[in-house]
Write a protein that holds these residues in place. Structure first.
Motif, short mmCIF file in Angstrom:
data_model
loop_
_atom_site.label_atom_id
_atom_site.label_comp_id
_atom_site.label_asym_id
_atom_site.label_seq_id
_atom_site.Cartn_x
_atom_site.Cartn_y
_atom_site.Cartn_z
N ALA A 269 28.99 74.54 70.78
CA ALA A 269 27.60 74.98 70.63
C ALA A 269 26.69 73.84 70.22
O ALA A 269 25.58 73.70 70.75
CB ALA A 269 27.52 76.13 69.63
N LYS A 270 27.13 73.04 69.25
CA LYS A 270 26.35 71.90 68.78
C LYS A 270 27.31 70.79 68.36
O LYS A 270 28.40 71.06 67.85
CB LYS A 270 25.45 72.29 67.61
N THR A 271 26.88 69.57 68.58
CA THR A 271 27.72 68.45 68.18
C THR A 271 26.86 67.29 67.73
O THR A 271 25.76 67.07 68.24
CB THR A 271 28.64 68.00 69.34
N ARG A 272 27.39 66.53 66.78
CA ARG A 272 26.75 65.30 66.32
C ARG A 272 27.55 64.08 66.74
O ARG A 272 27.24 62.96 66.32
CB ARG A 272 26.59 65.34 64.80
N VAL A 273 28.59 64.29 67.53
CA VAL A 273 29.40 63.18 68.05
C VAL A 273 29.46 63.29 69.57
O VAL A 273 29.19 64.34 70.15
CB VAL A 273 30.83 63.19 67.47
N ARG A 274 29.80 62.19 70.21
CA ARG A 274 29.94 62.17 71.66
C ARG A 274 31.32 62.67 72.05
O ARG A 274 32.32 62.32 71.44
CB ARG A 274 29.72 60.75 72.20
N THR A 275 31.36 63.49 73.08
CA THR A 275 32.62 64.02 73.58
C THR A 275 32.48 64.30 75.06
O THR A 275 31.36 64.36 75.59
CB THR A 275 33.02 65.29 72.81
N ALA A 276 33.59 64.44 75.74
CA ALA A 276 33.58 64.72 77.18
C ALA A 276 34.06 66.14 77.42
O ALA A 276 35.08 66.57 76.88
CB ALA A 276 34.48 63.72 77.92
N ILE A 277 33.32 66.88 78.24
CA ILE A 277 33.67 68.26 78.59
C ILE A 277 34.35 68.26 79.95
O ILE A 277 33.88 67.60 80.87
CB ILE A 277 32.38 69.13 78.65
N PRO A 278 35.44 69.00 80.14
CA PRO A 278 36.08 69.93 79.21
C PRO A 278 36.92 69.22 78.15
O PRO A 278 37.37 68.09 78.34
CB PRO A 278 36.95 70.80 80.12
N GLU A 279 37.13 69.92 77.04
CA GLU A 279 37.91 69.39 75.93
C GLU A 279 39.22 70.17 75.80
O GLU A 279 39.32 71.32 76.21
CB GLU A 279 37.16 69.55 74.61
N THR A 280 40.18 69.52 75.14
CA THR A 280 41.44 70.19 74.78
C THR A 280 41.72 70.08 73.29
O THR A 280 42.82 70.39 72.84
CB THR A 280 42.62 69.58 75.56
N ASP A 281 40.71 69.63 72.53
CA ASP A 281 40.88 69.41 71.10
C ASP A 281 39.53 69.65 70.42
O ASP A 281 38.52 69.05 70.82
CB ASP A 281 41.35 67.97 70.86
N LEU A 282 39.51 70.50 69.40
CA LEU A 282 38.26 70.76 68.68
C LEU A 282 37.75 69.51 67.97
O LEU A 282 36.55 69.41 67.68
CB LEU A 282 38.46 71.88 67.65
N PHE A 283 38.63 68.56 67.70
CA PHE A 283 38.24 67.35 66.98
C PHE A 283 37.95 66.18 67.92
O PHE A 283 37.77 65.05 67.45
CB PHE A 283 39.32 66.97 65.98
N ALA A 284 37.88 66.42 69.22
CA ALA A 284 37.57 65.35 70.16
C ALA A 284 36.25 64.69 69.78
O ALA A 284 35.24 65.36 69.57
CB ALA A 284 37.47 65.92 71.58
N GLY A 285 36.27 63.37 69.65
CA GLY A 285 35.07 62.62 69.30
C GLY A 285 34.90 62.38 67.82
O GLY A 285 34.08 61.54 67.42
N ILE A 286 35.64 63.08 66.99
CA ILE A 286 35.46 62.95 65.54
C ILE A 286 35.86 61.56 65.06
O ILE A 286 35.30 61.05 64.10
CB ILE A 286 36.28 64.03 64.78
N ASP A 287 36.79 60.90 65.76
CA ASP A 287 37.20 59.58 65.35
C ASP A 287 36.06 58.57 65.41
O ASP A 287 36.12 57.53 64.78
CB ASP A 287 38.38 59.09 66.20
N HIS A 288 34.99 58.91 66.14
CA HIS A 288 33.84 58.01 66.23
C HIS A 288 33.11 57.91 64.90
O HIS A 288 32.39 56.96 64.64
CB HIS A 288 32.86 58.49 67.30
N VAL A 289 33.25 58.93 64.05
CA VAL A 289 32.52 58.93 62.78
C VAL A 289 33.43 58.69 61.60
O VAL A 289 32.98 58.58 60.47
CB VAL A 289 31.76 60.27 62.58
N GLY A 290 34.74 58.63 61.85
CA GLY A 290 35.68 58.43 60.75
C GLY A 290 35.94 59.73 60.02
O GLY A 290 35.28 60.74 60.22
N VAL A 291 36.93 59.70 59.16
CA VAL A 291 37.32 60.88 58.40
C VAL A 291 37.05 60.61 56.93
O VAL A 291 37.71 59.79 56.30
CB VAL A 291 38.81 61.21 58.63
N ALA A 292 36.06 61.32 56.38
CA ALA A 292 35.70 61.14 54.97
C ALA A 292 36.61 62.02 54.10
O ALA A 292 37.13 63.03 54.56
CB ALA A 292 34.24 61.52 54.75
N PRO A 293 36.79 61.65 52.83
CA PRO A 293 37.65 62.45 51.95
C PRO A 293 37.09 63.82 51.71
O PRO A 293 35.88 64.02 51.66
CB PRO A 293 37.70 61.63 50.66
N GLY A 294 37.97 64.81 51.58
CA GLY A 294 37.56 66.18 51.32
C GLY A 294 37.74 66.54 49.87
O GLY A 294 38.01 65.69 49.02
#
Length: 300
Positions: A269-294
């Protein structure tokens, strides 16, 4: 743990087990931190399993729904939290009666959004899932779930919104979960025909109004999760007041489902990262922003 975090926002206890459950179970098994947020207590849900419509259940339905939810979360391997709003019920009739005072769908949007923003800022998910603008089906709480989720997606990262609700956090992607897909049932029916057997959901498919269209045209992302269908079904059965074990949810054997349609479907529905459609992973593109601590990984 992978460092990735997924938040699934649902209207009632049992929704998390009937919508995207195998996907959350898969991600949890792979080390993703998964949090189910249940917006209401499901207090006004009908008892749909005849075996549970007995004395001692209806008069303590709120506690029963909490017990069921805890067991379902255990089976799926996810965390779960309650937002604390009251189930609106599903109004029926023509005209439909007004919603009960104090029910979730009548709570001002700003109030329920702030409550969800607090959870988002604490858990800090990279991805959220929720329902589309129709709620998946037109229950007032499902439609409100969509509205609250999308408002929280926008507000959580804005330091000027709800400044007392925690440190801002930008969710990177938000998806709609789609489960009512006509083509899926048609393929199941074709498999039954090949086997020379009667399709147990033929009447259900026959009643599907073609003018409703097929939501598959909106799907951007398919998650392969057939191995987790048994967990999905066990979690659904855990909601014993809501789910009849002899009902249509379990009519098609797992081996047919896993062979013919081993995926669950989502719409980006909305994304702040670049990704290619169709996807097979909800986290596709997330590596572009890194993973911050939770919240469980704060740096000292």
């Amino acid at each position: 743990m992978s460092g990735l975090r997924l938040m699934a926002v649902h209207a009632h206890p049992d929704d998390e087990s009937s919508k995207g459950a195998a996907t959350t179970a898969r991600y949890a098994a792979e080390g993703v931190e998964v949090l189910v947020v249940t917006l209401t207590g499901g207090e006004r849900g009908d008892i749909l399993n005849p075996a549970m419509d007995v004395p001692g259940v209806r008069d303590r339905i709120s506690d029963v729904r909490k017990e069921e939810m805890a067991e379902a979360a255990r089976i799926l391997g996810v965390q779960q939290t309650w937002l604390g709003f009251v189930d609106s019920g599903l109004p029926e009739g023509d005209p439909k009666p007004p919603l009960p005072d104090g029910s979730f769908a009548l709570v001002p949007l700003e109030e329920s959004t702030e409550a969800l923003v607090r959870v988002v800022r604490e858990f800090r998910p990279h991805v959220m899932t929720t329902y589309d603008e129709n709620g998946g089906y037109p229950h007032p709480d499902h439609i409100r779930c969509h509205e609250v989720s999308m408002a929280a997606y926008e507000a959580a990262g804005d330091p000027d919104r709800f400044p007392d609700a925690g440190q801002p956090w930008e969710v990177q992607k938000v998806y709609y979960s789609h489960g009512f897909i006509r083509r899926r049932l048609e393929l199941f029916q074709e498999e039954y025909e090949r086997r020379g057997e009667e399709f147990p959901m033929a009447e259900w498919l026959k009643k599907w109004r073609t003018e409703q269209g097929d939501i598959m045209g909106r799907v951007t992302t398919q998650i392969t999760c057939g191995d987790y269908f048994p967990q999905r079904d066990d979690a659904l059965r855990a909601h014993a007041t809501q789910i009849d074990p002899n009902g249509s949810f379990f009519a098609v054997p797992l081996e047919i489902q896993q062979k013919i349609w081993p995926t669950e479907e989502f719409e980006l529905a909305k994304t702040r990262v670049r990704t290619a459609i169709p996807e097979t992973d909800l986290f596709a593109g997330i590596d572009h922003v890194g993973v911050a601590p939770g919240r469980h990984e704060e740096k000292k």
